[in-house]
Design a protein around this motif. Structure first.
Motif, PDB file in Angstrom:
ATOM      1  N   GLU A  39       0.837  -1.203   0.000  1.00  0.00           N
ATOM      2  CA  GLU A  39       0.000   0.000   0.000  1.00  0.00           C
ATOM      3  C   GLU A  39       0.872   1.253   0.000  1.00  0.00           C
ATOM      4  N   LYS A  40       1.942   1.242   0.809  1.00  0.00           N
ATOM      5  CA  LYS A  40       2.862   2.386   0.846  1.00  0.00           C
ATOM      6  C   LYS A  40       3.556   2.568  -0.497  1.00  0.00           C
ATOM      7  N   LEU A  41       3.767   1.460  -1.210  1.00  0.00           N
ATOM      8  CA  LEU A  41       4.426   1.498  -2.517  1.00  0.00           C
ATOM      9  C   LEU A  41       3.453   1.841  -3.644  1.00  0.00           C
ATOM     10  N   GLY A  42       2.188   2.034  -3.296  1.00  0.00           N
ATOM     11  CA  GLY A  42       1.193   2.401  -4.302  1.00  0.00           C
ATOM     12  C   GLY A  42       0.608   1.221  -5.051  1.00  0.00           C
ATOM     13  N   MET A  43       0.772   0.033  -4.514  1.00  0.00           N
ATOM     14  CA  MET A  43       0.243  -1.166  -5.163  1.00  0.00           C
ATOM     15  C   MET A  43      -1.132  -1.498  -4.603  1.00  0.00           C
ATOM     16  N   LYS A  71      14.395  -6.726   3.019  1.00  0.00           N
ATOM     17  CA  LYS A  71      13.637  -6.656   1.765  1.00  0.00           C
ATOM     18  C   LYS A  71      12.685  -5.459   1.777  1.00  0.00           C
ATOM     19  N   VAL A  72      11.901  -5.342   2.841  1.00  0.00           N
ATOM     20  CA  VAL A  72      10.893  -4.290   2.892  1.00  0.00           C
ATOM     21  C   VAL A  72      11.549  -2.907   2.958  1.00  0.00           C
ATOM     22  N   THR A  73      12.568  -2.749   3.803  1.00  0.00           N
ATOM     23  CA  THR A  73      13.212  -1.428   3.892  1.00  0.00           C
ATOM     24  C   THR A  73      13.883  -1.069   2.568  1.00  0.00           C
ATOM     25  N   GLY A  78      13.799   2.273  -2.110  1.00  0.00           N
ATOM     26  CA  GLY A  78      13.898   2.378  -3.559  1.00  0.00           C
ATOM     27  C   GLY A  78      12.842   3.292  -4.160  1.00  0.00           C
ATOM     28  N   LYS A  79      11.746   3.465  -3.460  1.00  0.00           N
ATOM     29  CA  LYS A  79      10.677   4.368  -3.914  1.00  0.00           C
ATOM     30  C   LYS A  79      10.687   5.686  -3.144  1.00  0.00           C
ATOM     31  N   GLY A  80      11.755   5.907  -2.359  1.00  0.00           N
ATOM     32  CA  GLY A  80      11.886   7.162  -1.640  1.00  0.00           C
ATOM     33  C   GLY A  80      11.032   7.255  -0.383  1.00  0.00           C
ATOM     34  N   ILE A  81      10.598   6.101   0.138  1.00  0.00           N
ATOM     35  CA  ILE A  81       9.772   6.075   1.342  1.00  0.00           C
ATOM     36  C   ILE A  81      10.668   5.700   2.520  1.00  0.00           C
ATOM     37  N   ALA A  82      10.816   6.633   3.444  1.00  0.00           N
ATOM     38  CA  ALA A  82      11.715   6.427   4.576  1.00  0.00           C
ATOM     39  C   ALA A  82      10.974   5.763   5.731  1.00  0.00           C
TER      40      ALA A  82
END
Length: 107
Positions: A39-43, A71-73, A78-82
């Motif tokens: 969800e955070k990745l926009g999927m 993996k998750v971090t 990679g998508k700029g989500i800290a």
């Protein structure tokens, strides 16, 4: 079979059942974590489900939770989500409690 043997067999069965429940709870937690991260990745939809499966599969790479955390971090970064590791581990603890509750409820 003596009483001692029956008790020992009972303890072995309980241990096996406890381990199976623990495995199920951890797998469910990882799936929930994957859906949260997706969800955070926009999927959404099938993409989110596929990503959750990847997170579950990542847990089999090494003993412990580090492989899932990495993996998750890595994917979020990679998508700029800290998200810090302590924040992610806190979310994992929260989701583990949710997974255990779901398993006990039979859902």
């Amino acid at each position: 079979m003596s009483n001692f043997d029956k008790r020992e067999e009972g303890f072995e069965k309980k241990f096996a059942m406890d381990e199976e429940q623990k495995f199920k709870a951890m797998a469910r937690r990882n799936r929930l974590l994957g859906l949260w991260a997706a969800e955070k990745l926009g999927m959404s939809g099938e993409a989110a489900t596929a990503y959750a499966k990847e997170v579950v599969a990542a847990d089999f790479e090494q003993p412990g939770d580090n492989d899932v955390v990495h993996k998750v971090t890595r994917d979020l970064a990679g998508k700029g989500i800290a998200v810090t590791e302590p924040e992610l581990r806190a979310k994992m603890d929260e989701l583990l409690a949710q997974a255990v509750a779901q398993i006990k409820a039979g859902t």
